[in-house]
Design a protein around this motif. Structure first.
Motif, short mmCIF file in Angstrom:
data_model
loop_
_atom_site.label_atom_id
_atom_site.label_comp_id
_atom_site.label_asym_id
_atom_site.label_seq_id
_atom_site.Cartn_x
_atom_site.Cartn_y
_atom_site.Cartn_z
N MET A 69 0.91 -0.99 -0.04
CA MET A 69 0.03 -0.06 0.07
C MET A 69 0.74 1.13 0.04
N VAL A 70 0.45 2.34 -0.68
CA VAL A 70 1.30 3.49 -1.10
C VAL A 70 0.46 4.62 -0.82
N VAL A 71 0.72 5.72 -0.26
CA VAL A 71 0.27 6.91 -0.22
C VAL A 71 1.13 7.92 -1.18
N ILE A 72 0.14 8.28 -2.18
CA ILE A 72 0.92 9.28 -3.20
C ILE A 72 0.53 11.03 -2.63
N GLY A 73 1.50 11.56 -2.71
CA GLY A 73 1.44 13.17 -2.60
C GLY A 73 0.67 13.82 -3.63
N GLU A 74 0.39 15.01 -3.47
CA GLU A 74 -0.18 15.85 -4.61
C GLU A 74 0.87 15.93 -5.89
N ASP A 75 2.08 15.92 -5.62
CA ASP A 75 2.91 15.72 -6.73
C ASP A 75 3.12 14.40 -7.38
N GLY A 76 2.48 13.71 -6.89
CA GLY A 76 2.54 12.45 -7.65
C GLY A 76 3.48 11.54 -7.04
N GLU A 77 4.42 11.69 -6.10
CA GLU A 77 5.31 11.01 -5.61
C GLU A 77 4.98 10.37 -4.39
N ALA A 78 5.74 9.09 -4.15
CA ALA A 78 5.08 8.46 -2.95
C ALA A 78 5.43 8.86 -1.67
N ILE A 79 4.82 9.07 -0.84
CA ILE A 79 5.20 9.75 0.45
C ILE A 79 5.26 8.63 1.62
N GLY A 80 4.36 7.58 1.53
CA GLY A 80 4.60 6.72 2.60
C GLY A 80 3.86 5.30 1.93
N LEU A 81 4.57 4.14 2.74
CA LEU A 81 3.97 2.78 2.30
C LEU A 81 4.10 1.96 3.32
N ILE A 82 3.41 0.92 3.10
CA ILE A 82 3.38 -0.55 3.96
C ILE A 82 3.62 -1.60 3.04
N ILE A 83 4.61 -2.42 3.14
CA ILE A 83 4.78 -3.74 2.60
C ILE A 83 4.50 -4.75 3.51
N CYS A 84 3.76 -5.60 2.87
CA CYS A 84 2.97 -6.88 3.95
C CYS A 84 3.24 -7.95 3.23
N ASP A 85 3.55 -8.94 4.13
CA ASP A 85 3.49 -10.40 3.63
C ASP A 85 2.01 -10.94 4.04
N CYS A 86 1.06 -10.99 2.70
CA CYS A 86 -0.18 -11.50 3.01
C CYS A 86 -0.16 -12.87 3.06
N GLY A 87 -0.19 -13.71 4.15
CA GLY A 87 -0.43 -15.23 4.29
C GLY A 87 -2.12 -15.44 4.24
N PRO A 88 -2.20 -16.85 4.23
CA PRO A 88 -3.64 -17.18 4.30
C PRO A 88 -4.45 -16.80 5.41
N GLU A 89 -3.84 -16.62 6.60
CA GLU A 89 -4.62 -16.32 8.03
C GLU A 89 -4.04 -15.14 8.62
N ASN A 90 -2.80 -14.90 8.51
CA ASN A 90 -1.96 -13.87 9.14
C ASN A 90 -1.16 -13.05 8.18
N TRP A 91 -1.13 -11.97 8.53
CA TRP A 91 -0.35 -10.98 7.56
C TRP A 91 0.62 -10.45 8.41
N SER A 92 1.93 -10.21 7.87
CA SER A 92 3.17 -9.37 8.64
C SER A 92 3.49 -8.34 7.85
N ILE A 93 3.67 -7.22 8.55
CA ILE A 93 4.02 -5.81 8.14
C ILE A 93 5.67 -6.13 8.15
N LEU A 94 6.09 -6.06 6.74
CA LEU A 94 7.71 -6.01 6.67
C LEU A 94 8.26 -4.84 6.79
N LEU A 95 7.55 -3.65 6.36
CA LEU A 95 8.09 -2.47 6.30
C LEU A 95 7.05 -1.39 6.33
N GLY A 96 7.32 -0.41 7.07
CA GLY A 96 6.33 0.84 7.09
C GLY A 96 7.21 2.13 6.98
#
Length: 84
Positions: free
Chosen positions: A1-28
């Motif tokens: 998931m990514v948040v894009i600023g008004e200038d079109g550039e990414a300003i924040g993100l979450i990278i997640c390992d999405c397993g079948p029952e548990n998700w793990s945030i790998l990077l925020g």
């Protein structure tokens, strides 16, 4: 998931390992100049909402690395001053 600023550039993100029952945030990450504005919270809630929509997610796991804990003190603390 990514948040894009008004200038079109990414300003924040979450990278997640999405397993079948548990998700793990790998990077925020949010760019320093955009922190303390609720961006990471909005990303996390969007991830939570996606998990609820899916219906079978038991948990979303998150942690921190020793090199990033405790959080850096960005207040008016001067260099060399100890945290209290």
């Amino acid at each position: 998931m990514v948040v894009i600023g008004e200038d079109g550039e990414a300003i924040g993100l979450i990278i997640c390992d999405c397993g079948p029952e548990n998700w793990s945030i790998l990077l925020g990450y949010v760019l320093p100049e955009h922190r303390r504005k609720g961006i990471y919270t909005a990303l996390f809630y969007a991830l939570r909402d996606k998990a609820q929509e899916q219906g079978n997610i038991f948990s979303i796991l998150s942690g921190t690395y020793p090199t990033t804990w405790p959080p850096k003190q960005h207040s008016k603390r001067k260099v060399g001053q100890k945290n209290t």
